[in-house]
Design a protein around this motif. Sequence first.
Motif, mmCIF file in Angstrom:
data_model
loop_
_atom_site.group_PDB
_atom_site.id
_atom_site.type_symbol
_atom_site.label_atom_id
_atom_site.label_comp_id
_atom_site.label_asym_id
_atom_site.label_seq_id
_atom_site.Cartn_x
_atom_site.Cartn_y
_atom_site.Cartn_z
ATOM 1 N N GLN A 1 0.965 -1.111 -0.491
ATOM 2 C CA GLN A 1 -0.236 0.178 0.367
ATOM 3 C C GLN A 1 1.255 1.508 -0.242
ATOM 4 O OE1 GLN A 1 -2.743 0.557 2.955
ATOM 5 N NE2 GLN A 1 -4.186 2.414 2.541
ATOM 6 N N PRO A 2 0.681 2.077 -0.642
ATOM 7 C CA PRO A 2 2.181 2.786 -1.437
ATOM 8 C C PRO A 2 1.713 4.381 -0.396
ATOM 9 C CG PRO A 2 0.755 2.421 -3.370
ATOM 10 C CD PRO A 2 0.066 1.856 -2.690
ATOM 11 N N ASP A 3 2.492 5.102 0.840
ATOM 12 C CA ASP A 3 2.349 5.924 1.299
ATOM 13 C C ASP A 3 2.367 7.475 0.668
ATOM 14 O OD1 ASP A 3 2.845 4.475 3.871
ATOM 15 O OD2 ASP A 3 4.829 4.896 3.450
ATOM 16 N N ASP A 4 2.441 7.533 -0.680
ATOM 17 C CA ASP A 4 1.948 8.018 -1.557
ATOM 18 C C ASP A 4 1.143 8.783 -1.680
ATOM 19 O OD1 ASP A 4 2.160 10.445 -3.385
ATOM 20 O OD2 ASP A 4 2.962 9.776 -4.792
ATOM 21 N N PRO A 5 -0.306 9.514 -1.816
ATOM 22 C CA PRO A 5 -1.598 9.713 -1.866
ATOM 23 C C PRO A 5 -1.836 9.311 -3.317
ATOM 24 C CG PRO A 5 -1.518 11.041 -0.031
ATOM 25 C CD PRO A 5 0.490 10.558 -1.008
ATOM 26 N N GLU A 6 -0.808 10.099 -4.021
ATOM 27 C CA GLU A 6 -1.123 10.357 -5.598
ATOM 28 C C GLU A 6 -0.947 9.008 -5.862
ATOM 29 O OE1 GLU A 6 -1.993 10.578 -9.562
ATOM 30 O OE2 GLU A 6 -2.162 11.981 -7.302
ATOM 31 N N LEU A 7 0.212 7.978 -5.633
ATOM 32 C CA LEU A 7 0.507 6.543 -6.494
ATOM 33 C C LEU A 7 -0.416 6.033 -5.796
ATOM 34 C CD1 LEU A 7 2.712 5.146 -7.086
ATOM 35 C CD2 LEU A 7 3.745 4.571 -5.803
ATOM 36 N N LEU A 8 -0.993 6.045 -4.553
ATOM 37 C CA LEU A 8 -1.994 5.001 -4.238
ATOM 38 C C LEU A 8 -3.556 5.199 -4.770
ATOM 39 C CD1 LEU A 8 -3.293 3.429 -2.213
ATOM 40 C CD2 LEU A 8 -3.976 4.674 -0.505
ATOM 41 N N ARG A 9 -3.526 6.618 -5.088
ATOM 42 C CA ARG A 9 -4.735 6.543 -6.231
ATOM 43 C C ARG A 9 -4.634 6.136 -7.241
ATOM 44 N NH1 ARG A 9 -5.897 9.481 -9.881
ATOM 45 N NH2 ARG A 9 -4.290 10.447 -10.191
ATOM 46 N N TYR B 1 5.324 0.097 -9.548
ATOM 47 C CA TYR B 1 5.262 0.844 -9.471
ATOM 48 C C TYR B 1 6.077 2.337 -9.695
ATOM 49 C CZ TYR B 1 1.612 -0.234 -5.766
ATOM 50 O OH TYR B 1 0.602 -0.703 -4.974
ATOM 51 N N GLU B 2 6.796 1.503 -10.402
ATOM 52 C CA GLU B 2 7.767 2.354 -10.867
ATOM 53 C C GLU B 2 7.227 2.862 -12.945
ATOM 54 O OE1 GLU B 2 11.362 0.374 -11.565
ATOM 55 O OE2 GLU B 2 12.017 1.407 -9.363
ATOM 56 N N ASN B 3 6.496 2.156 -13.211
ATOM 57 C CA ASN B 3 5.744 2.453 -14.716
ATOM 58 C C ASN B 3 4.858 3.968 -14.680
ATOM 59 O OD1 ASN B 3 3.630 2.303 -16.889
ATOM 60 N ND2 ASN B 3 5.745 0.779 -17.163
ATOM 61 N N GLY B 4 4.717 4.724 -15.137
ATOM 62 C CA GLY B 4 3.581 5.751 -15.361
ATOM 63 C C GLY B 4 2.434 5.423 -15.696
#
Length: 131
Positions: free
Chosen positions: A52-60, A94-97
């Motif tokens: 679960q990513p800590d970064d809210p944008e990555l989580l979204r 998670y690294e892929n945009g």
Amino acid sequence: MFKTKKKSKKEKERVRETVALVQPGKFDVVVSMSSDVGCVRELNEDSGTYIQPDDPELLRSKGLLIVVADGMGGHSAGEVASRLAVDVITRAYYENGDDARSALEKAFHEANREIHKAAEKDASKNSMGTT
């Protein structure tokens, strides 16, 4: 990641991890993973993780990720293949945009390539695999 708990040879080896996450006002996520060595093998070749990513944008944009890889028992280095698959998929995803679906598909392809490369480098791992 699964935590390994050593048991006597008479007992089946079990691997378990439970994670409970609470975000008040949003949702609760409880994740539990269990793996069993089975009746035939002495080594559990499975791997898994929950992210679960800590970064809210990555989580979204990418959400939570659960990966389970079943090392192919009876083949050489199934535990190596399953661990490599879990590691590469989580990193590459998670690294892929790209959007989540494309990123996940590309992450699986990258994991497959990495497993093949590792098998080519070491003859003792040449038939390793995971599902």
